[in-house]
Scaffold this active site. Sequence first.
Site, PDB file in Angstrom:
ATOM      1  N   CYS A 140      19.619  49.823  -0.867  1.00 54.26           N
ATOM      2  CA  CYS A 140      19.100  48.550  -1.368  1.00 54.26           C
ATOM      3  C   CYS A 140      19.423  47.390  -0.438  1.00 54.26           C
ATOM      4  CB  CYS A 140      19.661  48.276  -2.761  1.00 54.26           C
ATOM      5  SG  CYS A 140      21.479  48.244  -2.820  1.00 54.26           S
TER       6      CYS A 140
ATOM      7  N   HIS B  29      25.256  45.415  -4.864  1.00 56.66           N
ATOM      8  CA  HIS B  29      23.822  45.739  -4.857  1.00 56.66           C
ATOM      9  C   HIS B  29      23.083  44.422  -4.692  1.00 56.66           C
ATOM     10  CE1 HIS B  29      19.795  46.851  -6.195  1.00 56.66           C
ATOM     11  NE2 HIS B  29      19.883  45.933  -7.130  1.00 56.66           N
TER      12      HIS B  29
END
Length: 557
Positions: free
Chosen positions: A108, A38
């Site tokens: 993301c 992430h």
Amino acid sequence: MAGEEGVPVDLYIYDLTNGLASVLSPAILGRQIEGVWHTSVVVFEREYFYGGAGVTSCAPGSTQLGAPHQVMRLGTTFVPFPVFNEYIQGLATTTYTAGAYRLLEHNCNHFSDEVSQFACGARVPEHIVAQPQRDLPAPLRTALGSALAALVPDGDQVYANGVRHSRRDSPDYLTLNNQIEEARVVSQELEARRNTLAEKLARKERRKEKKRKKQREQNGGDLLEEEDENMAEAVEAVEALEAGIARAGPSSRDLEAEADERRLEEQRRRERDPPIVFRDIDGAQEFEAFTKALEGVELSADEKQSLDELQQYLVQGEGSWVLGDEFLTFIGRVLRDGGVSSEARVCALRCLAAAALRDDVSLLLHQDRRQHALLAFAHTVDKLPPTEQLALAVFMCNLFENTSSSEWLLYISEWESDGHTLSNIRVTTKVCVHCVLSEAPALRDAGTALLYNVATKERLGLGAALRVQLPKRARSKVFDEVCVELCMAALQLAAWAPPEEALWRALAALARLAAHSHDVPQLVALVGPDPAAFRGTSPRIDEQIDLIMKKVSGVSG
């Protein structure tokens, strides 16, 4: 703030498995992966990331994930913070809303990749962007999606313009935001009460007027005493309501800040050089011509929907929020599809030119940050038919009607298109120079208007706080190399002795460029023609010549 040395841009890389992926992946996947990644972008001392809850801003490293697995320096940004902030808000309210989150194709890491390109022209490593589809089996994708949907910074949250901010990290912001929101709610409630009371008083007054009229007809008497009493009651009620509003309204600090902001904006409006735009464009007529030009073109269901959205925007007057995520994909197809007529492309561009005069067009432009459909097409200006060139130049001129859309034309972040490294400001400059030097009078008219708008984007003495955030050798958004290109085009046009209007625009642009760049006065002196040769053409041209020669004499001296 992005000062002379710029502001660092970092990529925070988190392992959502906290090391377990490296240990367990051989048994689960048959091969080892280091982590499940992430990412977020850290710039201006804030961390920006995207998840199932939308775009979020927080203090660096303050999410539930703790410290990042790795911090990668992507580069340095010279984008002013107000411009960057507007960009983030645009993403949060258009392409990166909470409902638009998709684990495989819109997550993301895609957000970080797009923001980093805008900020400093860097990219997120490809193995991170492609990981969900390449490395993660379906069950793990589901679990990962749930984890990212729940990812929030520690502490409560507050929303502003679509971006979720950490409350803990900005107590002053939160306090002010809450005060404003509470005052707004109370004000709305009191306004509703005021309207209700006014309506009741009006009904009561009408009933009493009927009663007075009836009694006058019966005995000729008056009810002055009763009228005075009723009026006193009404005045007392209204005064009590206004006193309540005064007590519950915004604080004096909020009101002073709002007043200061209004005064500053008004000062900018009064003192700026008004842009040259083309207002003789009727959105409804342009839309009608566009739909007629598309007859015979096979449109998909999404494209028909986009056409309907354009009709709502231009004809019905709805806000730009009606233009969906696929709208610019539709426009991009019209502009690049060889099976679509040139007339349809002209009509599409004129529809955009009509939209550019509206103050909410920037929300539409934010949608183009991924595909760059509009400016990738504009980059081919020298290969387009004259009618398309003119429609394109008019559209770009009209974007200077509003500050945010003109800022978009001058963004410096680089992007790739058909093997070319481009930026918005480079494309804008190419269109400007090409049109200025055209032999077609209408195209030259639009080109000199665009030249004037670009060169006078910021009046000297205004926006100083913004200009100091730019790189050392750029005192305006028009950087040195762009100043030189525009200067050479203006000098060449002046050498052709054009009509007064075109000459004035060229010299006015030269005067501003000479103030922006040290190179421009030198070019004027070395290349020519001598601006003084045009003295006496008109008073306003003489005024611009004085400004240019002041800079030229300063360099030569």
